[in-house]
Motif scaffolding. Structure first.
Motif, PDB file in Angstrom:
ATOM      1  N   ARG A  10     -36.140  34.810   8.016  1.00 18.70           N
ATOM      2  CA  ARG A  10     -37.461  34.182   8.139  1.00 18.70           C
ATOM      3  C   ARG A  10     -37.910  34.171   9.605  1.00 18.70           C
ATOM      4  O   ARG A  10     -37.106  34.185  10.523  1.00 18.70           O
ATOM      5  N   TYR A  11     -39.183  34.188   9.800  1.00 20.87           N
ATOM      6  CA  TYR A  11     -39.738  34.018  11.142  1.00 20.87           C
ATOM      7  C   TYR A  11     -41.148  33.464  10.962  1.00 20.87           C
ATOM      8  O   TYR A  11     -41.723  33.539   9.871  1.00 20.87           O
ATOM      9  N   ALA A  12     -41.684  32.900  12.038  1.00 21.46           N
ATOM     10  CA  ALA A  12     -43.032  32.333  11.958  1.00 21.46           C
ATOM     11  C   ALA A  12     -44.011  33.503  11.862  1.00 21.46           C
ATOM     12  O   ALA A  12     -44.336  34.151  12.857  1.00 21.46           O
ATOM     13  N   LYS A  14     -46.976  35.858  11.743  1.00 18.51           N
ATOM     14  CA  LYS A  14     -48.284  35.842  12.416  1.00 18.51           C
ATOM     15  C   LYS A  14     -49.330  36.590  11.606  1.00 18.51           C
ATOM     16  O   LYS A  14     -50.521  36.331  11.707  1.00 18.51           O
ATOM     17  N   GLN A  67     -56.550  31.111  13.856  1.00 20.34           N
ATOM     18  CA  GLN A  67     -55.282  31.769  13.483  1.00 20.34           C
ATOM     19  C   GLN A  67     -55.404  32.355  12.066  1.00 20.34           C
ATOM     20  O   GLN A  67     -55.608  31.627  11.087  1.00 20.34           O
ATOM     21  N   GLN A  69     -53.364  33.542   9.984  1.00 23.04           N
ATOM     22  CA  GLN A  69     -52.387  33.229   8.930  1.00 23.04           C
ATOM     23  C   GLN A  69     -53.042  32.395   7.824  1.00 23.04           C
ATOM     24  O   GLN A  69     -52.739  32.549   6.642  1.00 23.04           O
ATOM     25  N   TYR A 136     -42.386  16.330   8.075  1.00 22.61           N
ATOM     26  CA  TYR A 136     -41.723  17.479   8.691  1.00 22.61           C
ATOM     27  C   TYR A 136     -40.432  17.848   7.962  1.00 22.61           C
ATOM     28  O   TYR A 136     -40.040  19.024   7.950  1.00 22.61           O
ATOM     29  N   CYS A 154     -45.270  30.188   7.865  1.00 25.35           N
ATOM     30  CA  CYS A 154     -45.476  29.906   9.292  1.00 25.35           C
ATOM     31  C   CYS A 154     -45.811  28.426   9.456  1.00 25.35           C
ATOM     32  O   CYS A 154     -46.892  27.991   9.028  1.00 25.35           O
ATOM     33  N   PRO A 155     -44.897  27.639  10.040  1.00 24.82           N
ATOM     34  CA  PRO A 155     -45.253  26.234  10.277  1.00 24.82           C
ATOM     35  C   PRO A 155     -46.323  26.177  11.350  1.00 24.82           C
ATOM     36  O   PRO A 155     -46.251  26.926  12.330  1.00 24.82           O
ATOM     37  N   MET A 156     -47.316  25.319  11.194  1.00 24.89           N
ATOM     38  CA  MET A 156     -48.407  25.284  12.176  1.00 24.89           C
ATOM     39  C   MET A 156     -48.868  23.866  12.496  1.00 24.89           C
ATOM     40  O   MET A 156     -49.154  23.077  11.599  1.00 24.89           O
ATOM     41  N   GLU A 157     -48.948  23.609  13.791  1.00 24.03           N
ATOM     42  CA  GLU A 157     -49.606  22.391  14.282  1.00 24.03           C
ATOM     43  C   GLU A 157     -50.881  22.766  15.040  1.00 24.03           C
ATOM     44  O   GLU A 157     -51.584  21.882  15.522  1.00 24.03           O
ATOM     45  N   GLY A 158     -51.113  24.049  15.160  1.00 27.00           N
ATOM     46  CA  GLY A 158     -52.264  24.520  15.919  1.00 27.00           C
ATOM     47  C   GLY A 158     -53.532  24.483  15.073  1.00 27.00           C
ATOM     48  O   GLY A 158     -54.049  25.524  14.645  1.00 27.00           O
ATOM     49  N   LYS A 197     -34.410  36.814  17.505  1.00 28.73           N
ATOM     50  CA  LYS A 197     -34.681  35.376  17.615  1.00 28.73           C
ATOM     51  C   LYS A 197     -34.361  34.883  19.020  1.00 28.73           C
ATOM     52  O   LYS A 197     -33.412  35.348  19.649  1.00 28.73           O
ATOM     53  N   ARG A 199     -33.109  31.692  20.801  1.00 22.54           N
ATOM     54  CA  ARG A 199     -32.501  30.390  20.528  1.00 22.54           C
ATOM     55  C   ARG A 199     -31.533  30.035  21.631  1.00 22.54           C
ATOM     56  O   ARG A 199     -30.925  30.915  22.256  1.00 22.54           O
TER      57      ARG A 199
HETATM   58  C1  LIG Z   1     -44.196  21.935  14.404  1.00 28.02           C
HETATM   59  C2  LIG Z   1     -44.445  23.399  14.644  1.00 28.02           C
HETATM   60  C3  LIG Z   1     -45.712  23.853  14.971  1.00 28.02           C
HETATM   61  C4  LIG Z   1     -45.965  25.218  15.129  1.00 28.02           C
HETATM   62  N1  LIG Z   1     -47.247  25.649  15.315  1.00 28.02           N
HETATM   63  C5  LIG Z   1     -47.501  26.983  15.280  1.00 28.02           C
HETATM   64  C6  LIG Z   1     -48.833  27.466  15.273  1.00 28.02           C
HETATM   65  O1  LIG Z   1     -49.801  26.725  15.309  1.00 28.02           O
HETATM   66  N2  LIG Z   1     -49.015  28.814  15.217  1.00 28.02           N
HETATM   67  C7  LIG Z   1     -47.971  29.700  15.162  1.00 28.02           C
HETATM   68  O2  LIG Z   1     -48.202  30.908  15.090  1.00 28.02           O
HETATM   69  N3  LIG Z   1     -46.694  29.261  15.158  1.00 28.02           N
HETATM   70  C8  LIG Z   1     -46.428  27.939  15.204  1.00 28.02           C
HETATM   71  N4  LIG Z   1     -45.125  27.490  15.163  1.00 28.02           N
HETATM   72  C9  LIG Z   1     -44.033  28.473  15.078  1.00 28.02           C
HETATM   73  C10 LIG Z   1     -43.095  28.469  16.279  1.00 28.02           C
HETATM   74  O3  LIG Z   1     -43.715  29.051  17.392  1.00 28.02           O
HETATM   75  C11 LIG Z   1     -41.809  29.222  15.884  1.00 28.02           C
HETATM   76  O4  LIG Z   1     -41.239  28.577  14.787  1.00 28.02           O
HETATM   77  C12 LIG Z   1     -40.815  29.298  17.031  1.00 28.02           C
HETATM   78  O5  LIG Z   1     -41.317  30.064  18.087  1.00 28.02           O
HETATM   79  C13 LIG Z   1     -39.482  29.900  16.580  1.00 28.02           C
HETATM   80  O6  LIG Z   1     -39.655  31.187  16.048  1.00 28.02           O
HETATM   81  P1  LIG Z   1     -39.244  31.579  14.550  1.00 28.02           P
HETATM   82  O7  LIG Z   1     -39.754  30.464  13.660  1.00 28.02           O
HETATM   83  O8  LIG Z   1     -39.975  32.873  14.314  1.00 28.02           O
HETATM   84  O9  LIG Z   1     -37.769  31.721  14.480  1.00 28.02           O
HETATM   85  C14 LIG Z   1     -44.877  26.137  15.034  1.00 28.02           C
HETATM   86  C15 LIG Z   1     -43.598  25.658  14.726  1.00 28.02           C
HETATM   87  C16 LIG Z   1     -43.383  24.316  14.516  1.00 28.02           C
HETATM   88  C17 LIG Z   1     -41.995  23.862  14.117  1.00 28.02           C
END
Ligand SMILES: Cc1cc2nc3c(=O)[nH]c(=O)nc-3n(C[C@H](O)[C@H](O)[C@H](O)COP(=O)(O)O)c2cc1C
Length: 209
Positions: A10-12, A14, A67, A69, A136, A154-158, A197, A199
């Motif tokens: 998995r990865y966030a 885009k 964004q 996504q 969360y 993709c988790p997002m707070e943006g 990744k 980390r």
């Molecule tokens: C609470 C939270 C908010 C995040 N907000 C965004 C976001 O708004 N847009 C985005 O593209 N990624 C967002 N991310 C993704 C992180 O950037 C990403 O999880 C982190 O860089 C680690 O990469 P990976 O999840 O691909 O392993 C967020 C992650 C978390 C946990």
């Protein structure tokens, strides 16, 4: 694949492939994984909106710093915390507990009163913070469950919570959008999937005492 391989996979995401949809069966699986999340006291002081409607997703994208996504994903999960903790919220939980665990309501009175004494005394902003934090853990369950099914997320707070609250008419139900997780299938064009990744090493992250 095993748990660690799934988490590595998995990865966030885009860029989602907007032609691919998550099946209803898989959405049901994801809902169950969220529902099984641990919550403080077991109160579940949040609700989750699952948005598939393209028009709403497009409007939410504009409220998410553009964004893509949010508009390209198959479904967008919006975690919404209760902004206030009320007597009704706690009483509804006591009813569920009584029904699900076969405990007479009078035997839950002490627990309910303890919860009310503790939680209803919290200042409003602290209460909202507390309910927000709970979401969360549920969001984490969602992402792990997605990885198990090889569904991207993709988790997002943006995003602008106030605009989400307006578009989704959350205020009237005492809810606030606090965490957004679009889910679907990665686009081949998303180069982020090929990045290693980043980390901390285990030694940097953990201290054994
Ligand atoms: C609470 C939270 C908010 C995040 N907000 C965004 C976001 O708004 N847009 C985005 O593209 N990624 C967002 N991310 C993704 C992180 O950037 C990403 O999880 C982190 O860089 C680690 O990469 P990976 O999840 O691909 O392993 C967020 C992650 C978390 C946990």
């Amino acid at each position: 694949m095993g748990l660690l391989e799934n988490l590595q996979w998995r990865y966030a995401t885009k860029k989602f492939d907007n032609t691919k949809k998550v099946s209803e069966d898989d959405i049901t699986f994801l809902k169950k994984a969220i529902s099984l999340a641990a919550t403080s006291y077991g109160l579940e002081a949040y609700e989750v909106l699952i948005i598939e409607n393209q028009d709403i997703k497009d409007r939410l994208k504009d409220a998410s710093w553009g964004q893509a996504q949010v508009s390209d994903a198959s479904h967008v999960f919006v975690f919404c915390n209760n902004t206030k903790i009320s007597n009704e919220l706690i009483d509804a939980y006591m009813d569920r507990k009584s029904n699900d665990q076969g405990i007479a309501k009078e035997n839950l009175q002490g627990y309910g009163d303890f919860m009310k004494n503790t939680l209803l005394a919290l200042p409003e902003d602290e209460a909202a913070h507390w309910t927000r934090r709970q979401t969360y853990i549920a969001g984490g369950n969602l992402m792990v469950a997605c990885a198990e099914l090889q569904i991207d997320s993709c988790p997002m707070e943006g995003f602008e919570a106030e605009k989400y609250n307006e578009i989704l008419e959350l205020d009237k139900d005492g809810l606030n959008a606090c965490l957004v997780v679009p889910v679907g299938y990665r686009s081949e064009e998303d180069n982020n999937q090929h990045l290693p990744k980043t980390r901390k090493s285990l030694d940097q992250m953990f201290r054994h005492l």
